[in-house]
Each structure stands twice: as C-alpha cells, then as structure tokens.
Scaffold this motif. Structure first.
Motif, short mmCIF file in Angstrom:
data_model
loop_
_atom_site.label_atom_id
_atom_site.label_comp_id
_atom_site.label_asym_id
_atom_site.label_seq_id
_atom_site.Cartn_x
_atom_site.Cartn_y
_atom_site.Cartn_z
N VAL A 105 -28.23 -95.22 -62.91
CA VAL A 105 -27.70 -93.86 -63.00
C VAL A 105 -28.15 -93.03 -61.81
O VAL A 105 -27.37 -92.31 -61.19
N GLY A 153 -19.62 -88.33 -66.04
CA GLY A 153 -20.78 -88.89 -66.73
C GLY A 153 -20.77 -88.53 -68.20
O GLY A 153 -21.07 -89.36 -69.07
N LEU A 154 -20.41 -87.28 -68.51
CA LEU A 154 -20.29 -86.85 -69.90
C LEU A 154 -19.23 -87.65 -70.64
O LEU A 154 -19.45 -88.11 -71.76
N PHE A 207 -19.14 -94.20 -74.63
CA PHE A 207 -20.13 -95.22 -74.96
C PHE A 207 -20.77 -94.93 -76.32
O PHE A 207 -20.99 -95.85 -77.12
N GLY A 208 -21.03 -93.66 -76.60
CA GLY A 208 -21.60 -93.29 -77.90
C GLY A 208 -20.68 -93.64 -79.05
O GLY A 208 -21.11 -94.18 -80.07
N GLN A 263 -20.59 -90.99 -71.40
CA GLN A 263 -21.56 -90.94 -72.48
C GLN A 263 -20.88 -90.84 -73.84
O GLN A 263 -21.27 -91.53 -74.79
#
Length: 160
Positions: free
Chosen positions: A90, A111-112, A118-119, A115
């Motif tokens: 990262v 990036g958000l 992926f979450g 995330q």
C-alpha cells in the motif's frame, strides 16, 4: 444531538491518518523512490510501535476465550501475522499513484472503493475468520455513490 460512538471517531481519525501517511510517503517517494519511502515509513513505524508497546505493555492483557466453561488462551492464526505485506505494498503503490495524474484525492477514493469491495467480499465469503454475511441490495448500492464520486474526482477535477 447524540454523541457519536467512540469507535466511529477512531475510524475517522484512522482514515485521516491514512491520508496523511499516503501524502507524506508519496512526497518522500517523489524525492527518492517508492521502495526507499516504504522502507523509511516502515522503519519509523517500527520504532514508534516499539515505543508504544513499551508504554502500554503493562496495561493490555492477552484475550482469553471461554470454551466449555474453561478459560483457554488462544494464539493468533498464522495468516494474521502477514499484515505487513499488504501494508508495504500500500505504501509503495500509493506513493506511485499520488505522484501520478490521479493525485491524492484520486488515490484515496479508489483506495476507498477497493476497501469497500474487499470488505464486502470478505463478509460474503467469510474470509479471514469474518462471519459470513449475505450481501443485500442496499450494500451493493453503497458502491454506486463511491463509483460516481471517484469518477467525478478523477475525470472532472476542478472543471465542474
């Protein structure tokens, strides 16, 4: 007005610190290299983590799990020790992308998005010990505003 949950405040502070870390590391990478910036960031982070461990080691106790009325200490799974690998990547990837046409805002919104996706994937498949959760339509709709915002930030920067 209700007082926000302390964990929400901590998460917001964590997000701001992540943005600050990315900006600082990318500035160092601009003058050196992404690898040098990553090494420096992790060296400084290691020193700070060791200092914090020394300060709080007396107050934090290992968690115990109650199994069949007996208390047993449980070890962390081996994969949980590998967090430094994506952390290093990262730092290097963000240092490269912040210094590109994406800039800090584009790097952060993508990036958000990564995330969140992926979450949701971890929740759906129960990856890394997370309890499996069925994906609901409203959860998928949360990705749409992030996509739209990412698109606006990256492609219409300062022109809208």
């Amino acid at each position: 007005m209700a007082v926000p949950n302390f964990n929400i405040v901590l998460a917001l502070i964590g997000g701001a610190l992540l943005a600050l870390m990315i900006k600082l590391n990318s500035a160092l990478a601009f003058f050196t290299s992404p690898v040098a910036a990553s090494w420096t960031a992790h060296l400084v982070g290691t020193i700070i983590a060791l200092l914090l461990m020394a300060i709080v080691s007396k107050t934090i106790q290992p968690k115990a799990v109650n199994i069949n009325q007996s208390v047993t200490n449980v070890s962390a799974p081996l994969w949980s020790y590998l967090g430094g690998i994506p952390g290093a990547l990262v730092v290097m990837l963000a240092a490269v992308t912040v210094n590109s046409e994406l800039g800090l805002a584009g790097t952060l919104v993508l990036g958000l998005l990564g995330q969140v996706c992926f979450g949701l994937t971890c929740d759906y498949f129960g990856l890394f010990g997370v309890m499996k959760k069925e994906l609901k339509r409203d959860q998928l709709f949360t990705i749409l505003p992030i996509l739209a915002g990412s698109f606006l930030i990256i492609f219409f920067r300062g022109t809208v």
